[in-house]
Design a protein around this motif. Structure first.
Motif, PDB file in Angstrom:
ATOM      1  N   LEU A  55     -57.578  16.080  34.905  1.00  0.00           N
ATOM      2  CA  LEU A  55     -58.731  15.979  35.660  1.00  0.00           C
ATOM      3  C   LEU A  55     -60.083  16.006  34.696  1.00  0.00           C
ATOM      4  N   GLU A  56     -59.818  16.729  33.603  1.00  0.00           N
ATOM      5  CA  GLU A  56     -60.919  16.804  32.677  1.00  0.00           C
ATOM      6  C   GLU A  56     -60.934  15.404  31.818  1.00  0.00           C
ATOM      7  N   ARG A  57     -59.906  14.956  31.731  1.00  0.00           N
ATOM      8  CA  ARG A  57     -59.816  13.597  30.875  1.00  0.00           C
ATOM      9  C   ARG A  57     -60.366  12.552  31.863  1.00  0.00           C
ATOM     10  N   ALA A  58     -60.298  12.758  33.083  1.00  0.00           N
ATOM     11  CA  ALA A  58     -60.606  11.742  34.065  1.00  0.00           C
ATOM     12  C   ALA A  58     -62.172  11.608  34.387  1.00  0.00           C
ATOM     13  N   GLY A  59     -62.965  12.766  33.728  1.00  0.00           N
ATOM     14  CA  GLY A  59     -64.204  12.918  33.951  1.00  0.00           C
ATOM     15  C   GLY A  59     -64.682  13.934  34.820  1.00  0.00           C
ATOM     16  N   PHE A  60     -63.679  15.039  35.309  1.00  0.00           N
ATOM     17  CA  PHE A  60     -64.285  16.102  36.169  1.00  0.00           C
ATOM     18  C   PHE A  60     -64.172  17.462  35.476  1.00  0.00           C
ATOM     19  N   LYS A  61     -64.900  18.315  35.890  1.00  0.00           N
ATOM     20  CA  LYS A  61     -64.808  19.857  35.710  1.00  0.00           C
ATOM     21  C   LYS A  61     -64.081  20.341  36.689  1.00  0.00           C
ATOM     22  N   ALA A  62     -62.919  21.090  36.516  1.00  0.00           N
ATOM     23  CA  ALA A  62     -62.078  21.222  37.585  1.00  0.00           C
ATOM     24  C   ALA A  62     -61.496  22.716  37.367  1.00  0.00           C
ATOM     25  N   MET A  79     -58.082  25.867  43.124  1.00  0.00           N
ATOM     26  CA  MET A  79     -58.681  26.399  44.377  1.00  0.00           C
ATOM     27  C   MET A  79     -57.427  27.330  44.951  1.00  0.00           C
ATOM     28  N   GLN A  80     -57.862  28.367  45.689  1.00  0.00           N
ATOM     29  CA  GLN A  80     -57.055  29.076  46.502  1.00  0.00           C
ATOM     30  C   GLN A  80     -57.749  29.596  47.812  1.00  0.00           C
ATOM     31  N   PRO A  81     -57.185  29.799  48.895  1.00  0.00           N
ATOM     32  CA  PRO A  81     -55.821  29.047  48.975  1.00  0.00           C
ATOM     33  C   PRO A  81     -55.473  27.667  48.839  1.00  0.00           C
ATOM     34  N   ASN A  82     -54.478  27.205  48.825  1.00  0.00           N
ATOM     35  CA  ASN A  82     -53.877  25.799  49.038  1.00  0.00           C
ATOM     36  C   ASN A  82     -54.317  25.543  50.408  1.00  0.00           C
ATOM     37  N   MET A  83     -54.469  24.136  50.884  1.00  0.00           N
ATOM     38  CA  MET A  83     -54.567  23.641  52.110  1.00  0.00           C
ATOM     39  C   MET A  83     -53.197  23.759  52.913  1.00  0.00           C
ATOM     40  N   GLY A  84     -53.064  23.921  54.088  1.00  0.00           N
ATOM     41  CA  GLY A  84     -51.971  24.033  54.847  1.00  0.00           C
ATOM     42  C   GLY A  84     -51.195  25.247  54.829  1.00  0.00           C
ATOM     43  N   PHE A  85     -49.794  25.414  55.022  1.00  0.00           N
ATOM     44  CA  PHE A  85     -49.050  26.632  55.008  1.00  0.00           C
ATOM     45  C   PHE A  85     -48.272  26.836  53.637  1.00  0.00           C
ATOM     46  N   ASP A  86     -48.077  26.248  52.881  1.00  0.00           N
ATOM     47  CA  ASP A  86     -47.438  26.301  51.620  1.00  0.00           C
ATOM     48  C   ASP A  86     -48.193  26.862  50.398  1.00  0.00           C
ATOM     49  N   GLN A  87     -48.304  28.111  50.367  1.00  0.00           N
ATOM     50  CA  GLN A  87     -49.008  28.662  49.375  1.00  0.00           C
ATOM     51  C   GLN A  87     -48.231  28.830  47.992  1.00  0.00           C
ATOM     52  N   ARG A  88     -47.161  28.092  47.875  1.00  0.00           N
ATOM     53  CA  ARG A  88     -46.219  27.891  46.558  1.00  0.00           C
ATOM     54  C   ARG A  88     -46.991  26.603  45.837  1.00  0.00           C
ATOM     55  N   ARG A  89     -47.577  25.826  46.634  1.00  0.00           N
ATOM     56  CA  ARG A  89     -48.194  24.447  46.281  1.00  0.00           C
ATOM     57  C   ARG A  89     -49.604  24.645  45.716  1.00  0.00           C
ATOM     58  N   MET A  90     -50.060  23.823  44.932  1.00  0.00           N
ATOM     59  CA  MET A  90     -51.609  24.193  44.174  1.00  0.00           C
ATOM     60  C   MET A  90     -52.657  23.313  44.898  1.00  0.00           C
ATOM     61  N   ALA A  91     -53.834  24.058  44.812  1.00  0.00           N
ATOM     62  CA  ALA A  91     -54.992  23.031  45.092  1.00  0.00           C
ATOM     63  C   ALA A  91     -55.878  23.208  43.993  1.00  0.00           C
ATOM     64  N   PHE A  92     -56.679  22.007  43.715  1.00  0.00           N
ATOM     65  CA  PHE A  92     -57.805  21.914  42.698  1.00  0.00           C
ATOM     66  C   PHE A  92     -59.084  21.237  43.223  1.00  0.00           C
ATOM     67  N   ARG A  93     -60.089  22.107  42.634  1.00  0.00           N
ATOM     68  CA  ARG A  93     -61.527  21.509  43.253  1.00  0.00           C
ATOM     69  C   ARG A  93     -62.033  21.041  41.724  1.00  0.00           C
ATOM     70  N   ALA A  94     -62.734  19.934  42.003  1.00  0.00           N
ATOM     71  CA  ALA A  94     -63.303  19.319  40.901  1.00  0.00           C
ATOM     72  C   ALA A  94     -64.522  18.610  41.093  1.00  0.00           C
ATOM     73  N   LYS A  95     -65.473  18.698  40.126  1.00  0.00           N
ATOM     74  CA  LYS A  95     -66.925  17.752  40.106  1.00  0.00           C
ATOM     75  C   LYS A  95     -66.930  16.999  39.038  1.00  0.00           C
ATOM     76  N   ALA A  96     -67.582  15.985  39.375  1.00  0.00           N
ATOM     77  CA  ALA A  96     -67.754  14.833  38.156  1.00  0.00           C
ATOM     78  C   ALA A  96     -68.485  15.507  37.103  1.00  0.00           C
ATOM     79  N   THR A  97     -68.101  15.195  35.936  1.00  0.00           N
ATOM     80  CA  THR A  97     -69.117  15.755  34.661  1.00  0.00           C
ATOM     81  C   THR A  97     -70.131  14.756  34.364  1.00  0.00           C
ATOM     82  N   VAL A  98     -71.253  14.990  34.041  1.00  0.00           N
ATOM     83  CA  VAL A  98     -72.206  14.049  33.706  1.00  0.00           C
ATOM     84  C   VAL A  98     -72.000  13.158  32.514  1.00  0.00           C
TER      85      VAL A  98
END
Ligand SMILES: C[S@@+](CC[C@H](N)C(=O)[O-])C[C@H]1O[C@@H](n2cnc3c(N)ncnc32)[C@H](O)[C@@H]1O
Length: 237
Positions: A208-215, A218-237
């Motif tokens: 994500l960083e290489r793609a231009g994001f600061k990431a 994110m917890q909890p994951n969306m949905g019911f499966d907390q073994r899976r991962m979620a990420f929150r990112a904002k574009a870097t300037v």
């Protein structure tokens, strides 16, 4: 017979064990989505939206909801549902393909959500998605990529998670029957041949960083499966 995940999603498939399972799933995704919307004027994208059963509920919390899915059959169903509705919230919803999204919008998306889709994307498709999200996000916009399968994920864990959700929401017997049906299904065949993409947390953050994001994770994951991962990112300037 489907030979790619996109073919699979474009065909008639049974991914939920029954109507109750689908209802519970989409209600949970909508609730998890709504808390991410920054304000009532926000332009939000649901990328790989699927049937988006609770789209009107999400649209009530945003200025514009853009439902984006690569499967044309899914888009046709969504468009028909929205055109047939007299609900005023329908006027706030657009249905687009990833290509339309890229051409029609630019730097104006406040929230870009990709939930439970990465496992079906090839490497070039993921690269394109991150490039698109980067170009489409407004300067302070947020990208959320959720339900990402970790590298150590396993089938037994998936089964256990489905049964736990089914037990809690009252569709346990249907889930058992669904598991048997899945064993003989095109989903399982594709899972064994094409495979599901999995990601390592640190590698994905670096990507994500290489793609231009600061990431960040994110917890909890969306949905019911907390073994899976979620990420929150904002574009870097
Ligand atoms: C499991 S559904 C997720 C639906 C919804 N986001 C949710 O959380 O319930 C996966 C979605 O990804 C889309 N998809 C699958 N393969 C894709 C691909 N190669 N490129 C783009 N979208 C794809 C499908 O059309 C489908 O709607």
């Amino acid at each position: 017979m489907a030979t790619s995940w996109l073919d699979f999603w474009n065909g008639s498939h049974r991914i939920y064990v029954n109507a109750r399972h689908a209802k519970v799933h989409y209600a949970k995704i909508a609730a998890d989505f709504i808390v991410l919307i920054p304000n009532r004027q926000a332009t939000v994208v649901d990328w790989g939206c699927g049937e988006a059963s609770n789209a009107f509920e999400i649209a009530a919390h945003a200025g514009r909801l853009i439902l984006c899915d690569a499967a044309s059959a899914t888009r046709d169903r969504l468009t028909a549902r929205i055109l047939a509705s007299s609900d005023v919230r329908a006027t706030r919803i657009d249905v687009v393909s990833p290509n339309d999204l890229r051409l029609q919008y630019r730097a104006e998306v406040d929230l870009f959500v990709v939930n439970s889709v990465l496992q079906y994307l090839s490497e070039p498709e993921l690269t394109q998605l991150l490039d698109d999200a980067r170009a489409l996000l407004a300067p302070d916009g947020t990208l959320v990529i959720a339900d990402v399968i970790p590298t150590q994920d396993d089938l037994i864990g998936d089964i256990r998670n489905l049964l736990a959700t089914a037990w809690r929401y009252g569709f346990f017997l249907a889930a058992l029957a669904g598991l048997v049906a899945t064993f003989f299904s095109p989903y399982r065949r594709l899972r064994n041949t094409v495979g599901l993409a999995r990601h390592n947390e640190a590698d994905f953050l670096a990507r994500l960083e290489r793609a231009g994001f600061k990431a960040e994770r994110m917890q909890p994951n969306m949905g019911f499966d907390q073994r899976r991962m979620a990420f929150r990112a904002k574009a870097t300037v």
